[in-house]
Structures are given as structure tokens and as C-alpha cells.
Design a protein around this motif. Structure first.
Motif, mmCIF file in Angstrom:
data_model
loop_
_atom_site.group_PDB
_atom_site.id
_atom_site.type_symbol
_atom_site.label_atom_id
_atom_site.label_comp_id
_atom_site.label_asym_id
_atom_site.label_seq_id
_atom_site.Cartn_x
_atom_site.Cartn_y
_atom_site.Cartn_z
ATOM 1 N N SER A 144 64.104 33.558 33.196
ATOM 2 C CA SER A 144 63.864 34.185 32.088
ATOM 3 C C SER A 144 63.152 33.708 30.973
ATOM 4 C CB SER A 144 65.202 34.905 31.246
ATOM 5 O OG SER A 144 65.922 35.465 32.338
ATOM 6 N N LEU A 145 61.953 34.390 30.342
ATOM 7 C CA LEU A 145 61.394 33.982 29.269
ATOM 8 C C LEU A 145 61.582 34.710 28.305
ATOM 9 C CD1 LEU A 145 57.901 33.700 31.266
ATOM 10 C CD2 LEU A 145 59.468 32.012 31.160
ATOM 11 N N ARG A 146 61.504 34.175 27.068
ATOM 12 C CA ARG A 146 61.807 34.919 25.893
ATOM 13 C C ARG A 146 60.585 35.725 25.639
ATOM 14 N NH1 ARG A 146 63.775 29.666 22.687
ATOM 15 N NH2 ARG A 146 61.694 29.639 21.868
ATOM 16 N N ASP A 147 60.921 36.936 25.085
ATOM 17 C CA ASP A 147 59.794 37.761 24.745
ATOM 18 C C ASP A 147 58.981 37.459 23.569
ATOM 19 O OD1 ASP A 147 60.558 39.622 26.725
ATOM 20 O OD2 ASP A 147 61.761 40.930 25.359
ATOM 21 N N SER A 148 59.455 36.778 22.435
ATOM 22 C CA SER A 148 58.842 36.739 21.602
ATOM 23 C C SER A 148 57.812 35.507 21.637
ATOM 24 C CB SER A 148 59.886 35.934 20.491
ATOM 25 O OG SER A 148 60.467 34.815 20.987
ATOM 26 N N ASP A 149 57.946 34.411 22.462
ATOM 27 C CA ASP A 149 56.994 33.407 22.658
ATOM 28 C C ASP A 149 56.755 32.786 23.972
ATOM 29 O OD1 ASP A 149 59.441 32.215 22.931
ATOM 30 O OD2 ASP A 149 59.325 30.824 21.299
ATOM 31 N N GLY A 150 57.323 33.392 25.100
ATOM 32 C CA GLY A 150 57.141 33.087 26.499
ATOM 33 C C GLY A 150 57.682 31.720 26.747
ATOM 34 N N PHE A 151 58.533 31.328 25.955
ATOM 35 C CA PHE A 151 59.687 30.035 26.337
ATOM 36 C C PHE A 151 60.555 30.385 27.337
ATOM 37 C CE2 PHE A 151 58.740 26.380 22.807
ATOM 38 C CZ PHE A 151 57.585 26.936 22.626
ATOM 39 N N ILE A 152 60.803 29.363 28.163
ATOM 40 C CA ILE A 152 61.877 29.721 29.006
ATOM 41 C C ILE A 152 63.249 29.670 28.224
ATOM 42 C CG2 ILE A 152 63.227 28.775 30.961
ATOM 43 C CD1 ILE A 152 60.880 27.347 32.024
ATOM 44 N N ASP A 153 63.933 30.983 28.578
ATOM 45 C CA ASP A 153 64.869 31.041 27.807
ATOM 46 C C ASP A 153 66.549 30.670 28.707
ATOM 47 O OD1 ASP A 153 66.922 32.149 25.869
ATOM 48 O OD2 ASP A 153 67.366 33.808 27.161
ATOM 49 N N SER A 154 66.491 30.772 30.019
ATOM 50 C CA SER A 154 67.553 30.700 30.904
ATOM 51 C C SER A 154 67.233 30.622 32.221
ATOM 52 C CB SER A 154 68.704 31.572 30.442
ATOM 53 O OG SER A 154 68.364 32.729 30.984
ATOM 54 N N LEU A 155 68.101 30.288 33.144
ATOM 55 C CA LEU A 155 67.929 30.387 34.562
ATOM 56 C C LEU A 155 68.889 30.993 35.306
ATOM 57 C CD1 LEU A 155 67.223 26.504 35.225
ATOM 58 C CD2 LEU A 155 65.560 28.158 34.727
ATOM 59 N N LEU A 156 68.612 31.764 36.417
ATOM 60 C CA LEU A 156 69.823 32.454 37.018
ATOM 61 C C LEU A 156 70.038 31.929 38.428
ATOM 62 C CD1 LEU A 156 71.877 34.896 36.923
ATOM 63 C CD2 LEU A 156 70.189 36.208 38.208
ATOM 64 N N LEU A 157 71.422 31.279 38.634
ATOM 65 C CA LEU A 157 71.561 30.792 39.727
ATOM 66 C C LEU A 157 72.042 31.772 40.699
ATOM 67 C CD1 LEU A 157 73.551 27.509 38.706
ATOM 68 C CD2 LEU A 157 71.068 27.825 38.949
ATOM 69 N N GLU A 158 72.093 31.320 42.097
ATOM 70 C CA GLU A 158 72.685 32.392 42.924
ATOM 71 C C GLU A 158 73.905 32.762 42.880
ATOM 72 O OE1 GLU A 158 70.792 32.669 47.751
ATOM 73 O OE2 GLU A 158 71.946 30.724 47.022
ATOM 74 N N SER A 159 74.518 31.829 42.287
ATOM 75 C CA SER A 159 76.271 32.047 42.183
ATOM 76 C C SER A 159 76.512 33.148 41.029
ATOM 77 C CB SER A 159 76.823 30.807 41.655
ATOM 78 O OG SER A 159 76.206 30.366 40.457
ATOM 79 N N GLY A 160 75.257 33.566 40.232
ATOM 80 C CA GLY A 160 75.588 34.487 39.286
ATOM 81 C C GLY A 160 75.403 33.791 37.843
ATOM 82 N N GLU A 161 75.723 32.541 37.843
ATOM 83 C CA GLU A 161 75.754 31.910 36.714
ATOM 84 C C GLU A 161 74.512 31.798 35.851
ATOM 85 O OE1 GLU A 161 76.533 27.380 34.595
ATOM 86 O OE2 GLU A 161 76.569 27.620 37.087
ATOM 87 N N ARG A 162 74.519 31.856 34.593
ATOM 88 C CA ARG A 162 73.065 31.699 33.913
ATOM 89 C C ARG A 162 73.115 30.429 33.048
ATOM 90 N NH1 ARG A 162 68.806 34.821 33.007
ATOM 91 N NH2 ARG A 162 69.355 36.784 34.301
ATOM 92 N N VAL A 163 71.988 29.779 33.070
ATOM 93 C CA VAL A 163 71.920 28.318 32.600
ATOM 94 C C VAL A 163 71.008 28.462 31.438
ATOM 95 C CG1 VAL A 163 71.718 25.872 32.829
ATOM 96 C CG2 VAL A 163 72.598 27.423 34.889
ATOM 97 N N ALA A 164 71.206 28.294 30.328
ATOM 98 C CA ALA A 164 70.412 28.057 28.910
ATOM 99 C C ALA A 164 70.164 26.722 28.839
ATOM 100 C CB ALA A 164 70.868 28.957 27.979
#
Ligand SMILES: Cc1cc2nc3c(=O)[nH]c(=O)nc-3n(C[C@H](O)[C@H](O)[C@H](O)COP(=O)(O)OP(=O)(O)OC[C@H]3O[C@@H](n4cnc5c(N)ncnc54)[C@H](O)[C@@H]3O)c2cc1C
Length: 508
Positions: free
Chosen positions: A197-217
Motif C-alpha cells: 500500500s502506498l500513501r495517497d499523500s506522497d506515494g511513500f510505502i505505507d504497509s505490506l499485506l502478507l498472505e496470512s492477512g497480517e499488515r506490516v507497517a
């Protein structure tokens, strides 16, 4: 808000590394060692399902610096990675079939009266009055005799300047660094990243989604996902500069084999040219690493396996491992809060064993420009410019092996002979061919000794030599060359065989 509070808010608190190949673990190990346990959280995500390239077994001497930074005990490291030592690379059949030369680590001869050694040698060689250049390199002479030892504290003796690298098992190396990093606080997570996921405001990476459903910021993301380049390209669409016009090999098949029973364990990598592409041979303690690097335009996968297995010295271990790439470099290897390290940042084929070094130099640059107080575009631009230049110089050096050849026995070699190379490489070749002059530029990785070994080895013949050489009489030059030659031969006589050296200090 005062400056201290503002900086605190911009501080990197979470570093997320995606990828547990050599790049991921080299990066994790260094960050853990340099930043310590309390600076920030470091997490590495890797996926067994995807796996690693499992190649990258030959190194160059700069790796010793990396080991020193980590404080690694070298004998322990050699034992645990089934490593052997490396004094250079032997190139076979590159200029013409039947020819060969060594690109050794370390100097040829020694400079005299501020003029590089090779100019004196060139004068005598052009008249047929001196042995080949290789005979003036301790590393080359020792390598061909299967000898090795670490540098000795012996003043001016060439034995004090032994420069060496390693061959090791890439999987064991990644495991070794993983243990090192995890012991120092790196959190390892098994899992597949399925979305970024990229931040709408500046295109920086915000977080990653793992197959397990966990979100990693995270604050800083390091893309070590190999050729997939999942973050830097997949999510950020950073762009890539393609160099396949000058390096047309785009595929490799790797297949280790059992080693032949022999008394001599040669401390060099071999790169043997084929009708199209080349085959590597990397001797380890427990097996031999082999691989065929080829252009898919001229060689099918099936042919490649046949060509490789026909030249292997022992029974193959495992199935053929095919690797495919586009040669080139990411337009920016640091984009916003994402830094690509390893194959995700770019790749030139492994002819001079530069992959792991590039990882090491990316980590060193990241540490020098580390975003302690938030992301600064000048730092990022500096990192990107240096990374691109480093890789361009390495590309030119590798292209030299293909361009400077008399081989015209296949469409592949005819293409290489006639391809247009960079102006910088052409200028280097022209300069050498006139009067044997060589200059290292912009702190490029390969120094004058390396350029000399390969330009001479590939058959480039200077018309002249440095004019100041003529200040010395021919008799005096001959006397000095003879002295250097005999010191090198005598020094090598005192060295142990690599096999005995390993048995004594670091047998796996
Ligand atoms: C044919 C060949 C020969 C080479 N020989 C040499 C050599 O002799 N010397 C040398 O110095 N270099 C060599 N190299 C380069 C060297 O192999 C690489 O630089 C090194 O192995 C680093 O690879 P990497 O870690 O970037 O990628 P990889 O080993 O591909 O690792 C990628 C990692 O990312 C993970 N990953 C990918 N996608 C996801 C996802 N979605 N979710 C979670 N994890 C993910 C994978 O599981 C893996 O852990 C060679 C390269 C090739 C192709």
C-alpha cells in the motif's frame, strides 16, 4: 515544535526488509550490527514458497571488509559455509579457442620510479624479451600451482600483499548471516507479501499485506526480493535501464556436481567461454559449483543443460536451476522510502563475481546516507547517482571481455565483436592500445591492475609504452624484471597448498 522533537518524529523506528536471499541477510546483519538492538526495530520477511536464486558463490577481496565490519571470525565462516579461497579468475577460450589468462587479485610487479610496472614489462615483452605478464603476479603464479596462504607480515615481500576472496555455498552463507542477524535482534517472519500500500499523500510505502492477512507497517522499506523487485518496481513503478544490447546473455542454468578426487584444490574461479556465453566452475570444499550463462536467442534451455553437463567433472547434484534476467539497472534504486538492494536494484552477469560486492557497496552507501532525521532528497539523489555510476563501470569492465576478442566462430561472438560499446570503454581501450596507459576513474571498483590483466589477456596489444621507461637502459630494465620474477617464484615456493592450508585451519 523544537528541532529535537521534530527530528525525533522523523526518526526511523521500523525498518522492514523484504527478501531473505543473500541481499536481505547481508543487509539485515549489517543494520543489526551497526545500529545495535535499541535504535529501531528491524524485521525481515522471507518466503520459503518463493525461495532464493541460490547462486552467488564467488566473491572479490572487498568481502573481507564486510566480514571485518561484522566482526566475523574468518576460519569459522570458512568452515560453516564450506568455503575455499580465491586468488583470481581464470578465463579460458575468451580471445581464441585454446587461449587462457588469469585475472589475479593484487598487483603485477611493482612500480619503478613512479612509472607503472607494466610499461617496463611492455617494452621488453614487445621485443620478446620477457615472460608473460602473469609470471609477475604472485596471485596468478600461486593460483596455478594450487597454493594459498594469508598475507604475512614480511615488509616488502609480495607475501605481505596477498589479496584474496572466497568461494562459498550461497545457501549456507545466507543461513550464516541469518543466524548472525537474528542473534542481534532482527525479527524474521516467514510469509509471502501479496500487496503493497502506498500513501495517497506522497506515494511513500505505507504497509505490506502478507498472505496470512497480517499488515506490516514501516518507515523504511528495503526491497531485497531479487529479480521480482516487488516494492521498487512492482509497487512503485520506478523504471529500469536495459543494457542487454552490450551484454546479450540473459539466462543461466546452475547445477553443482561432486568434486573429482584430487590432491590439488585450485584457488580460482574458472570462466570458460563457449560458442555462445560461458561456463563457470567454482570449487568448494564439499562440491563444485557449475553454471552456464547464455543468450536465450542463440541457445535453448535443453542445449544449455547438455553443454553444461558434458563439461562437468563429476556427478550432478540436484536438478538444473534456471535463472533469467534483463541486464541493466533500476532508474533509481532508492525511491522515496524504499531502497532496492541486490538483484532488485539491477544486475550485470556474474563474469567478474560482482553481485555480492554490489550488495555490500549499496549497504555501505545506505549507512553513509542513512535517513536519521527523515528522508532528504539530496541524500537520495547522491545514493542513486553513485549506485548507477558504480554499476556502469562494472558493466564496461565486463563488456570488455566480450568486445576485445578474436573469436568469430559463431553469430554470438560476431555480434559481440561488432557491438557499439560505451564511449568511456572505447576511450579506455584506445588509450591502452596506443601507449599502454590505464587510469582508474571515479573510484571505480576495478583498478589499473584488473584492467591491465583483462586488456592484455583479451589480446589488446599496445603500439608503445610510457616514454619515460627509456630513461633506464635495457640492461637495467631486464635486471629489475628478472629480480621481480625470481622473488615471486621463490615466494610462491614457500607457500602451502590450499588443500593443506584448509585442512590445518578451516576444514568444514
Ligand atoms: C546466474 C547467476 C550467478 C551469480 N553468480 C554470482 C557470483 O558468483 N558472485 C556474486 O557475487 N554474485 C553472483 N550472482 C549475484 C548473486 O546471486 C545475487 O546478487 C545474490 O544472490 C543476491 O540475490 P537477492 O538476495 O537479491 O535475490 P534472491 O536470492 O532471489 O532472494 C529474493 C528473496 O526475496 C524473497 N521474496 C520474493 N518475493 C517475495 C514475496 N512476495 N514475499 C516475501 N518474500 C519474497 C524470496 O523468498 C527470497 O528470499 C549471480 C547471479 C546469477 C543470476
Amino acid at each position: 515544535m523544537n528541532q529535537a522533537t521534530a527530528n525525533q518524529q522523523k526518526k526511523i523506528n521500523n525498518i522492514v526488509i523484504v527478501g531473505g536471499g543473500t541481499a536481505g541477510w547481508m543487509t539485515a546483519a549489517t543494520l543489526a550490527k551497526v545500529l545495535g538492538k535499541n535504535y529501531c526495530d528491524i524485521r525481515l520477511i522471507e518466503s520459503d514458497q518463493i525461495g532464493t536464486v541460490s547462486v552467488g558463490e564467488a566473491t572479490i577481496p572487498q568481502i573481507s571488509l564486510f566480514n571485518k565490519i561484522l566482526g566475523i571470525d574468518e576460519n569459522d565462516f570458512v568452515k560453516k559455509t564450506q568455503a575455499t579461497f580465491k586468488l583470481g579468475i581464470e578465463f579460458v577460450d575468451w580471445t581464441k579457442k585454446g587461449g587462457g589468462y588469469m585475472h589475479p587479485f593484487g598487483d603485477h610487479g611493482t612500480a619503478m620510479d613512479a612509472i607503472q610496472f607494466h610499461h617496463y614489462w611492455l617494452k621488453m615483452h614487445q621485443q620478446g624479451k620477457s615472460p608473460d605478464l602473469e609470471q609477475y603476479s604472485l596471485a596468478a603464479v600461486a593460483a596455478r600451482q594450487g597454493k594459498f596462504m594469508r598475507p604475512q607480515n614480511m615488509g616488502n615481500s609480495p607475501l605481505s600483499q596477498i589479496n584474496y576472496a572466497f568461494h562459498f555455498d550461497a545457501t549456507l552463507y545466507a543461513d550464516y548471516l541469518r543466524d548472525f542477524a537474528v542473534e542481534r535482534g532482527v525479527i524474521r517472519s516467514e510469509g509471502k507479501v501479496i500487496d503493497v500500500s502506498l500513501r495517497d499523500s506522497d506515494g511513500f510505502i505505507d504497509s505490506l499485506l502478507l498472505e496470512s492477512g497480517e499488515r506490516v507497517a514501516g518507515d523504511l522499506f528495503i526491497d531485497c526480493t531479487g529479480f521480482k523487485a516487488l516494492l521498487i518496481e512492482g509497487a512503485m513503478k520506478t523504471g529500469f535501464i536495459d543494457w542487454s544490447d552490450v551484454l546479450p546473455c540473459d539466462t543461466a542454468v546452475a547445477m553443482p556436481c561432486k568434486a573429482k578426487e584430487t590432491d590439488v584444490l585450485y584457488p580460482f574461479t574458472q570462466a570458460k567461454a563457449q560458442k555462445s556465453g560461458w561456463i563457470w566452475r567454482i570449487p568448494l570444499q564439499h562440491r563444485v559449483g557449475n553454471g552456464y550463462v547464455y543468450p536465450s536467442k542463440f541457445v535453448s534451455d535443453e542445449e544449455a543443460v547438455n553443454i553444461l553437463t558434458a563439461q562437468m567433472e563429476g556427478e550432478p547434484i540436484g536438478k538444473p536451476n534456471f535463472l533469467r534476467w534483463t541486464t541493466g539497472v533500476r532508474k533509481k534504486s532508492w525511491n522515496k522510502n524504499c531502497v532496492a538492494i541486490g538483484l532488485s536494484a539491477g544486475f550485470v552477469e556474474p563474469l567478474e563475481s560482482t553481485g555480492l560486492h554490489l550488495i555490500q557497496s549499496s549497504i555501505a552507501k545506505l549507512m553513509s546516507l542513512f535517513p536519521h532525521q527523515g528522508f532528504d532528497q539530496t541524500d537520495i539523489d547522491t545514493y542513486n547517482a553513485q549506485t548507477k555510476t558504480d554499476l556502469e563501470y562494472i558493466r564496461d569492465f565486463i563488456v570488455l571481455h566480450y568486445k576485445a576478442t578474436d573469436r568469430d566462430d559463431s553469430e554470438f561472438w560476431r555480434y559481440c565483436q561488432n557491438m557499439k560499446v560505451s564511449d568511456r570503454l572505447q576511450a579506455k581501450m584506445d588509450l591502452y592500445q596506443k601507449n599502454g596507459r590505464i587510469f582508474r576513474q571515479d573510484n571505480e571498483l576495478f583498478n589499473e591492475t584488473s584492467w591491465l590483466a583483462v586488456m592484455h589477456g583479451q589480446g589488446l596489444n599496445p603500439q608503445g609504452y610510457h616514454p619515460l621507461v627509456d630513461i633506464l637502459s635495457e640492461e637495467e630494465i631486464a635486471r629489475r624484471l628478472e629480480h621481480i620474477y625470481s622473488v615471486i617464484q621463490k615466494s610462491v615456493d614457500t607457500m602451502p597448498m590450499q588443500k593443506d592450508f584448509i585442512a590445518k585451519y578451516c576444514k568444514a
